[in-house]
Design a protein around this motif. Structure first.
Motif, PDB file in Angstrom:
ATOM      1  N   LEU A 211       0.858  -1.182   0.000  1.00  0.00           N
ATOM      2  CA  LEU A 211       0.000   0.000   0.000  1.00  0.00           C
ATOM      3  C   LEU A 211       0.895   1.233   0.000  1.00  0.00           C
ATOM      4  CD1 LEU A 211      -2.631  -1.111   2.655  1.00  0.00           C
ATOM      5  CD2 LEU A 211      -2.996  -0.835   0.204  1.00  0.00           C
ATOM      6  N   PRO A 212       0.345   2.400  -0.312  1.00  0.00           N
ATOM      7  CA  PRO A 212       1.191   3.600  -0.281  1.00  0.00           C
ATOM      8  C   PRO A 212       1.898   3.728   1.064  1.00  0.00           C
ATOM      9  CG  PRO A 212      -0.969   4.100  -1.179  1.00  0.00           C
ATOM     10  CD  PRO A 212      -1.031   2.684  -0.685  1.00  0.00           C
ATOM     11  N   GLU A 213       3.188   4.079   1.000  1.00  0.00           N
ATOM     12  CA  GLU A 213       3.988   4.099   2.230  1.00  0.00           C
ATOM     13  C   GLU A 213       3.418   5.033   3.294  1.00  0.00           C
ATOM     14  OE1 GLU A 213       8.480   3.021   2.001  1.00  0.00           O
ATOM     15  OE2 GLU A 213       8.042   4.523   0.461  1.00  0.00           O
ATOM     16  N   GLY A 214       2.734   6.070   2.836  1.00  0.00           N
ATOM     17  CA  GLY A 214       2.180   7.041   3.781  1.00  0.00           C
ATOM     18  C   GLY A 214       1.192   6.421   4.760  1.00  0.00           C
ATOM     19  N   LEU A 215       0.657   5.247   4.415  1.00  0.00           N
ATOM     20  CA  LEU A 215      -0.345   4.632   5.299  1.00  0.00           C
ATOM     21  C   LEU A 215       0.284   3.832   6.450  1.00  0.00           C
ATOM     22  CD1 LEU A 215      -3.001   3.292   2.772  1.00  0.00           C
ATOM     23  CD2 LEU A 215      -3.238   5.197   4.345  1.00  0.00           C
ATOM     24  N   CYS A 216       1.557   3.401   6.260  1.00  0.00           N
ATOM     25  CA  CYS A 216       2.184   2.529   7.258  1.00  0.00           C
ATOM     26  C   CYS A 216       2.136   3.157   8.650  1.00  0.00           C
ATOM     27  CB  CYS A 216       3.637   2.238   6.884  1.00  0.00           C
ATOM     28  SG  CYS A 216       3.774   1.143   5.485  1.00  0.00           S
ATOM     29  N   GLY A 217       1.651   2.375   9.608  1.00  0.00           N
ATOM     30  CA  GLY A 217       1.622   2.843  10.997  1.00  0.00           C
ATOM     31  C   GLY A 217       0.471   3.794  11.293  1.00  0.00           C
ATOM     32  N   ASN A 218      -0.267   4.227  10.243  1.00  0.00           N
ATOM     33  CA  ASN A 218      -1.410   5.113  10.472  1.00  0.00           C
ATOM     34  C   ASN A 218      -2.644   4.329  10.881  1.00  0.00           C
ATOM     35  OD1 ASN A 218      -1.079   8.012   9.978  1.00  0.00           O
ATOM     36  ND2 ASN A 218      -0.278   7.338   7.990  1.00  0.00           N
ATOM     37  N   GLY A 219      -3.504   4.952  11.658  1.00  0.00           N
ATOM     38  CA  GLY A 219      -4.697   4.235  12.061  1.00  0.00           C
ATOM     39  C   GLY A 219      -5.814   5.155  12.493  1.00  0.00           C
ATOM     40  N   VAL A 220      -6.890   4.543  12.931  1.00  0.00           N
ATOM     41  CA  VAL A 220      -8.079   5.293  13.321  1.00  0.00           C
ATOM     42  C   VAL A 220      -7.858   5.846  14.735  1.00  0.00           C
ATOM     43  CG1 VAL A 220     -10.558   5.123  13.797  1.00  0.00           C
ATOM     44  CG2 VAL A 220      -9.546   3.813  11.910  1.00  0.00           C
ATOM     45  N   PRO A 221      -7.805   7.174  14.876  1.00  0.00           N
ATOM     46  CA  PRO A 221      -7.576   7.737  16.206  1.00  0.00           C
ATOM     47  C   PRO A 221      -8.631   7.229  17.195  1.00  0.00           C
ATOM     48  CG  PRO A 221      -7.449   9.446  14.521  1.00  0.00           C
ATOM     49  CD  PRO A 221      -7.967   8.209  13.833  1.00  0.00           C
ATOM     50  N   GLY A 222      -8.195   6.927  18.406  1.00  0.00           N
ATOM     51  CA  GLY A 222      -9.130   6.445  19.428  1.00  0.00           C
ATOM     52  C   GLY A 222      -9.183   4.920  19.477  1.00  0.00           C
ATOM     53  N   LEU A 223      -8.840   4.267  18.358  1.00  0.00           N
ATOM     54  CA  LEU A 223      -8.793   2.798  18.358  1.00  0.00           C
ATOM     55  C   LEU A 223      -7.346   2.331  18.194  1.00  0.00           C
ATOM     56  CD1 LEU A 223     -11.861   2.026  16.035  1.00  0.00           C
ATOM     57  CD2 LEU A 223     -11.766   1.776  18.520  1.00  0.00           C
ATOM     58  N   ALA A 224      -6.614   3.026  17.320  1.00  0.00           N
ATOM     59  CA  ALA A 224      -5.233   2.618  17.035  1.00  0.00           C
ATOM     60  C   ALA A 224      -4.275   3.032  18.152  1.00  0.00           C
ATOM     61  CB  ALA A 224      -4.774   3.246  15.722  1.00  0.00           C
ATOM     62  N   ASP A 225      -4.664   4.058  18.917  1.00  0.00           N
ATOM     63  CA  ASP A 225      -3.703   4.611  19.872  1.00  0.00           C
ATOM     64  C   ASP A 225      -4.215   4.628  21.321  1.00  0.00           C
ATOM     65  OD1 ASP A 225      -5.696   6.416  19.411  1.00  0.00           O
ATOM     66  OD2 ASP A 225      -4.423   8.005  18.599  1.00  0.00           O
ATOM     67  N   ALA A 226      -5.382   4.017  21.570  1.00  0.00           N
ATOM     68  CA  ALA A 226      -5.918   4.077  22.944  1.00  0.00           C
ATOM     69  C   ALA A 226      -5.200   3.050  23.826  1.00  0.00           C
ATOM     70  CB  ALA A 226      -7.416   3.788  22.925  1.00  0.00           C
ATOM     71  N   PRO A 227      -4.713   3.464  25.018  1.00  0.00           N
ATOM     72  CA  PRO A 227      -3.943   2.540  25.869  1.00  0.00           C
ATOM     73  C   PRO A 227      -4.725   1.288  26.254  1.00  0.00           C
ATOM     74  CG  PRO A 227      -4.254   4.713  26.924  1.00  0.00           C
ATOM     75  CD  PRO A 227      -4.837   4.805  25.565  1.00  0.00           C
ATOM     76  N   GLU A 228      -6.069   1.382  26.337  1.00  0.00           N
ATOM     77  CA  GLU A 228      -6.830   0.201  26.768  1.00  0.00           C
ATOM     78  C   GLU A 228      -6.796  -0.944  25.743  1.00  0.00           C
ATOM     79  OE1 GLU A 228      -7.968   3.330  26.396  1.00  0.00           O
ATOM     80  OE2 GLU A 228     -10.140   3.400  26.072  1.00  0.00           O
ATOM     81  N   TYR A 229      -6.411  -0.628  24.489  1.00  0.00           N
ATOM     82  CA  TYR A 229      -6.347  -1.704  23.481  1.00  0.00           C
ATOM     83  C   TYR A 229      -4.908  -2.102  23.177  1.00  0.00           C
ATOM     84  CZ  TYR A 229     -10.962   0.320  22.979  1.00  0.00           C
ATOM     85  OH  TYR A 229     -12.198   0.836  23.235  1.00  0.00           O
ATOM     86  N   GLU A 230      -3.991  -1.704  24.023  1.00  0.00           N
ATOM     87  CA  GLU A 230      -2.576  -1.937  23.734  1.00  0.00           C
ATOM     88  C   GLU A 230      -2.273  -3.431  23.519  1.00  0.00           C
ATOM     89  OE1 GLU A 230       0.238  -0.610  26.664  1.00  0.00           O
ATOM     90  OE2 GLU A 230       1.899  -1.258  25.371  1.00  0.00           O
ATOM     91  N   SER A 231      -2.896  -4.301  24.371  1.00  0.00           N
ATOM     92  CA  SER A 231      -2.561  -5.727  24.242  1.00  0.00           C
ATOM     93  C   SER A 231      -3.041  -6.275  22.888  1.00  0.00           C
ATOM     94  CB  SER A 231      -3.136  -6.544  25.405  1.00  0.00           C
ATOM     95  OG  SER A 231      -4.524  -6.428  25.451  1.00  0.00           O
ATOM     96  N   PHE A 232      -4.110  -5.670  22.343  1.00  0.00           N
ATOM     97  CA  PHE A 232      -4.569  -6.085  21.009  1.00  0.00           C
ATOM     98  C   PHE A 232      -3.486  -5.778  19.971  1.00  0.00           C
ATOM     99  CE2 PHE A 232      -6.459  -5.128  16.886  1.00  0.00           C
ATOM    100  CZ  PHE A 232      -7.197  -6.270  16.654  1.00  0.00           C
ATOM    101  N   TRP A 233      -2.928  -4.561  20.021  1.00  0.00           N
ATOM    102  CA  TRP A 233      -1.931  -4.166  19.015  1.00  0.00           C
ATOM    103  C   TRP A 233      -0.613  -4.907  19.222  1.00  0.00           C
ATOM    104  CZ3 TRP A 233      -4.262  -2.745  15.045  1.00  0.00           C
ATOM    105  CH2 TRP A 233      -5.436  -1.994  15.132  1.00  0.00           C
ATOM    106  N   VAL A 234      -0.289  -5.215  20.487  1.00  0.00           N
ATOM    107  CA  VAL A 234       0.927  -5.997  20.749  1.00  0.00           C
ATOM    108  C   VAL A 234       0.768  -7.387  20.125  1.00  0.00           C
ATOM    109  CG1 VAL A 234       2.270  -7.143  22.582  1.00  0.00           C
ATOM    110  CG2 VAL A 234       1.617  -4.731  22.822  1.00  0.00           C
ATOM    111  N   TRP A 235      -0.418  -7.988  20.333  1.00  0.00           N
ATOM    112  CA  TRP A 235      -0.710  -9.312  19.743  1.00  0.00           C
ATOM    113  C   TRP A 235      -0.632  -9.244  18.217  1.00  0.00           C
ATOM    114  CZ3 TRP A 235      -5.187  -9.643  16.659  1.00  0.00           C
ATOM    115  CH2 TRP A 235      -5.520 -10.924  16.192  1.00  0.00           C
ATOM    116  N   ARG A 236      -1.274  -8.238  17.624  1.00  0.00           N
ATOM    117  CA  ARG A 236      -1.292  -8.111  16.161  1.00  0.00           C
ATOM    118  C   ARG A 236       0.133  -7.931  15.622  1.00  0.00           C
ATOM    119  NH1 ARG A 236      -2.569  -4.036  12.098  1.00  0.00           N
ATOM    120  NH2 ARG A 236      -1.020  -2.746  13.167  1.00  0.00           N
TER     121      ARG A 236
END
Ligand SMILES: N[C@@H](CCC(=O)N[C@@H](CS)C(=O)NCC(=O)O)C(=O)O
Length: 264
Positions: A211-236
């Motif tokens: 995909l275009p490089e500009g998308l790498c690491g980008n995400g939906v604010p509030g879901l991609a960066d919320a501390p309560e979902y950290e274990s989800f992103w660590v798993w992914r």
């Protein structure tokens, strides 16, 4: 060599690519051109949707059918548990991923595109003249909200989708607090289905997907960066780091073709 007929940005195709990489099966991808390319796909598989897997004379459509075929044909590193109860749970989770998390994640991503101009312009072909890029990023979020209304992507739809996703991520984090993967101590189809979809909520930081490089690491604010979902992103991110192959070719010439994110 196995051939995967695909859309690069489709989460159903990403699920299959994750499984092929997990099973360490070499494969080539054939990018299907939306519309005209689907006529050829129909000739090949008798239906028009991706993914379609071609393995010698065998042609299999549908990501779940492909996973089953791969386990039957290449039993090393199975993705469907042998135990009946675990297998049932795995397939239920996969269905939840496809039918609920997937459509809601697409809505949340559209909402983020409408609110964040840089996210939106990252999807444009590199060859797009700067003046046009400027125009796209200048389209007010309000106008996009208005355009979205009535086709399932209005502000209320996006709010509801976000709420459903928050609940889903909370549930998944609850499971991950107890074990490393969703169904057992090994990754299964359920993990690959949900991990594949998660790119719509946060694109992996590395170029696993073309995909275009500009998308790498980008995400939906509030879901991609919320501390309560950290274990989800660590798993992914761990699943990707352990099993998914990083692309070795040159970065996507983003002018080379459309980015089709499967928005039905
Ligand atoms: N149940 C199918 C769904 C596949 C699917 O919806 N594919 C979308 C891409 S994300 C597609 O091919 N859309 C094009 C179309 O329907 O014409 C699977 O699991 O593979």
């Amino acid at each position: 060599m196995i051939e995967l007929h695909q859309f690069e940005a489709s989460h159903y195709c990403e699920k299959v690519r994750l499984i092929l990489d997990y099973k360490q099966l070499p494969y080539n991808t054939v990018e299907v051109v939306p519309g005209v390319g689907q006529i050829e796909l129909y000739r090949l598989s008798g239906q028009r949707q991706v993914p379609v897997l071609k393995d010698g004379a065998m042609v299999v459509a549908d990501s779940t059918a492909i996973a089953t075929y791969l386990d039957e044909t290449y039993p090393e590193r199975p993705v469907l548990p042998a135990d009946g109860a675990m297998r049932g749970l795995c397939l239920m989770l996969e269905d939840w991923a496809d039918e609920s998390i997937g459509p809601n994640a697409r809505k949340a991503m559209i909402g983020a595109f409408s609110q964040h101009p840089s996210f939106r312009t990252a999807l444009l072909p590199a060859s797009t003249p700067d003046v046009l890029k400027g125009l796209v990023s200048a389209v007010p979020g309000d106008l996009l909200n208005l355009l979205g209304t009535g086709v399932g992507f209005g502000p209320d739809d996006i709010k509801t989708a976000t709420l459903i996703l928050q609940r889903a991520l909370t549930s998944i984090c609850g499971v991950l607090a107890e074990r490393p993967y969703l169904v057992s101590d090994q990754p299964t189809l359920a993990d690959f289905a949900i991990a594949g979809i998660s790119m719509y909520l946060k694109f992996p930081a590395q170029r696993y997907v073309d995909l275009p490089e500009g998308l790498c690491g980008n995400g939906v604010p509030g879901l991609a960066d919320a501390p309560e979902y950290e274990s989800f992103w660590v798993w992914r991110d761990r699943l990707y780091a352990d099993y998914r192959q990083v692309r070795s070719g040159p970065p996507r010439e983003s002018g080379s073709g459309p980015v089709k994110i499967g928005i039905e």
